[in-house]
Write an enzyme that holds these catalytic residues in place. Structure first.
Site, PDB file in Angstrom:
ATOM      1  N   HIS A 101     -10.726  -3.474  10.027  1.00  0.00           N
ATOM      2  CA  HIS A 101     -12.092  -2.854   9.499  1.00  0.00           C
ATOM      3  C   HIS A 101     -12.288  -2.881   8.148  1.00  0.00           C
ATOM      4  O   HIS A 101     -13.389  -3.288   7.740  1.00  0.00           O
ATOM      5  CB  HIS A 101     -11.995  -1.514  10.169  1.00  0.00           C
ATOM      6  CG  HIS A 101     -13.316  -0.384   9.729  1.00  0.00           C
ATOM      7  ND1 HIS A 101     -14.021  -0.097  10.685  1.00  0.00           N
ATOM      8  CD2 HIS A 101     -13.603  -0.057   8.685  1.00  0.00           C
ATOM      9  CE1 HIS A 101     -15.004   0.824  10.300  1.00  0.00           C
ATOM     10  NE2 HIS A 101     -14.638   0.658   8.889  1.00  0.00           N
ATOM     11  N   GLU A 102     -11.302  -2.523   7.403  1.00  0.00           N
ATOM     12  CA  GLU A 102     -11.660  -2.428   5.877  1.00  0.00           C
ATOM     13  C   GLU A 102     -11.432  -3.836   5.378  1.00  0.00           C
ATOM     14  O   GLU A 102     -12.139  -4.121   4.353  1.00  0.00           O
ATOM     15  CB  GLU A 102     -10.331  -1.837   5.319  1.00  0.00           C
ATOM     16  CG  GLU A 102     -10.016  -0.213   5.963  1.00  0.00           C
ATOM     17  CD  GLU A 102     -11.547   0.723   5.624  1.00  0.00           C
ATOM     18  OE1 GLU A 102     -12.173   0.072   4.602  1.00  0.00           O
ATOM     19  OE2 GLU A 102     -11.948   1.463   6.303  1.00  0.00           O
ATOM     20  N   HIS A 105     -14.967  -5.017   5.656  1.00  0.00           N
ATOM     21  CA  HIS A 105     -15.955  -4.423   4.412  1.00  0.00           C
ATOM     22  C   HIS A 105     -15.548  -5.429   3.096  1.00  0.00           C
ATOM     23  O   HIS A 105     -16.505  -6.050   2.491  1.00  0.00           O
ATOM     24  CB  HIS A 105     -15.322  -3.128   4.200  1.00  0.00           C
ATOM     25  CG  HIS A 105     -15.860  -1.985   5.223  1.00  0.00           C
ATOM     26  ND1 HIS A 105     -17.380  -2.017   5.561  1.00  0.00           N
ATOM     27  CD2 HIS A 105     -15.264  -1.177   5.824  1.00  0.00           C
ATOM     28  CE1 HIS A 105     -17.242  -1.114   6.442  1.00  0.00           C
ATOM     29  NE2 HIS A 105     -16.225  -0.496   6.474  1.00  0.00           N
TER      30      HIS A 105
END
Length: 307
Positions: A101-102, A105
C-alpha cells in the site's frame, strides 16, 4: 676557396667532446619519461552513508512473504494448532499488503515528479521506512489485534509541490487503496471460486484455511473503505484535496494529524459502526463467500478471547 665557406654547424656539433655523453643522457631521459605511469586523478571517495537510495526488497519483507506462504500451507495441512497458524497467516499477510500500500503511494509519486522519494528510502519494500514505528505501525496493529479493525497504518511523506499537476496528486492518494482493492478482489474471487459453500462440509484444516483467507479478504475490503473516507489525513481526503479551495485545504491541514484518531472515535459510535459494517459485508455478500467463514476466521485469529 675560403675554409670558412666549408664550415658545417653539424660537423662542429658532432666534433664536440661531450656529444656522445649528452646524446645518451637525453635518450635516457626519454626512456625514463616513457616508463613513468600516466597520472590519473584519484576518484574522490564517497562518504559513508552517501550512497543514493535505490529500490529493492528488504529481508523483513521477504520474511513476511515467507511467513505468509508458510503459515498458509501449515494451516491447509493442519500442521500445528489452527489458532497459531491462522494468526501468523492473517497477520503476516496483512503486513505484506500494508507495505505494498505504502510502496504504491511512493512509486506513483516518484513517477509523478517527486524525485525525493528515492532518497527517503520509500522505493524499498521495508516496513521500517513507512512512517513512525509506533503511531503508524504498532498502534494500527494493536487495534487490529484487539478490535479487529484495519486502521490505516504507515505513511510516506510526499512533497506534493513537486508533482506535475493536480491529477498526479490525486493519483498518488488513490494508489494505496488501489492495492487493497486489488488484493480484496483476488481474495474474494479465490474464496468464491474455489472455497466451499459451507465450511461444515470440509475437514477442519481446510475450513481453517478458507476462514483465514476470508478474514484477509474482509480486512482488505474494510481497509479500502476506511482509506477512501474523505477525512483529512486519509487517502480519500488526499484524492479530493487538490481540487478544493485553499480555505478548505487549510482547515484540512489542521485536522490531518488527528485523522486516524477521528476515524477511530467515529467507529465507536453505533451509527457509524453499523454503516461501516453494512458497507463491508455488502461487498462480501455480493462476492458470494460464506459470511460465517469471516466469523470463524476472527475466532481463530483472536485466539486469546477463548482463554
Amino acid at each position: 676557396m675560403n675554409a670558412r665557406e666549408h664550415d658545417d654547424p653539424l660537423d662542429r656539433l658532432a666534433a664536440e667532446e661531450d656529444w656522445s655523453r649528452r646524446a645518451r643522457a637525453v635518450e635516457k631521459d626519454v626512456r625514463r619519461e616513457l616508463r613513468r605511469p600516466v597520472f590519473r586523478p584519484a576518484r574522490t571517495p564517497r562518504p559513508r552513508g552517501a550512497r543514493p537510495e535505490r529500490g529493492g526488497v528488504s529481508w523483513i519483507f521477504v520474511l513476511l512473504v515467507l511467513l505468509t506462504v508458510g503459515s498458509a500451507a501449515a494451516t491447509w495441512a493442519g500442521l500445528g494448532p489452527a489458532t497459531l497458524t491462522v494468526f501468523v497467516f492473517v497477520l503476516s499477510g496483512w503486513l505484506v499488503t500494508l507495505c505494498l500500500h505504502e510502496f504504491a503511494h511512493a512509486l506513483t509519486a516518484h513517477r509523478g515528479g517527486d524525485d525525493t522519494v528515492a532518497g527517503k528510502g520509500y522505493l524499498r519494500l521495508d516496513p521500517r521506512r513507512y512512517g513512525h514505528p509506533v503511531l503508524t505501525l504498532i498502534l494500527p496493529l494493536l487495534v487490529l489485534l484487539i478490535g479487529g479493525l484495519p486502521l490505516p497504518g504507515g505513511a510516506v511523506l510526499i512533497e506534493t509541490h513537486r508533482l506535475r499537476n493536480r491529477l498526479r496528486d490525486a493519483m498518488v492518494s488513490l494508489a494505496g487503496p488501489a492495492v487493497n482493492i486489488i488484493a480484496a478482489a483476488v481474495l474474494l474471487t479465490t474464496v468464491s471460486a474455489f472455497g466451499p459453500e459451507y465450511l461444515a462440509l470440509v475437514p477442519a484444516p481446510e475450513a481453517a484455511f478458507w476462514a483465514a483467507l476470508s478474514l484477509l479478504a474482509y480486512l482488505q475490503v474494510a481497509a479500502a473503505i476506511l482509506n477512501l473516507l474523505p477525512v483529512p489525513g486519509l487517502d480519500g481526503w488526499g484524492t479530493i484535496e487538490p481540487y478544493l479551495p485553499s480555505s478548505a485545504r487549510r482547515v484540512g491541514d489542521r485536522i490531518k494529524p488527528f485523522g486516524i484518531l477521528l476515524v477511530f472515535a467515529l467507529l465507536w459510535i453505533d451509527v457509524f459502526r453499523d454503516l461501516f459494517s453494512e458497507a463491508t459485508f455488502f461487498f462480501l455478500d455480493v462476492s458470494g463467500i460464506p459470511l460465517e467463514a469471516v466469523g470463524l476466521g476472527y475466532h481463530l485469529f483472536q485466539f486469546w478471547r477463548g482463554w
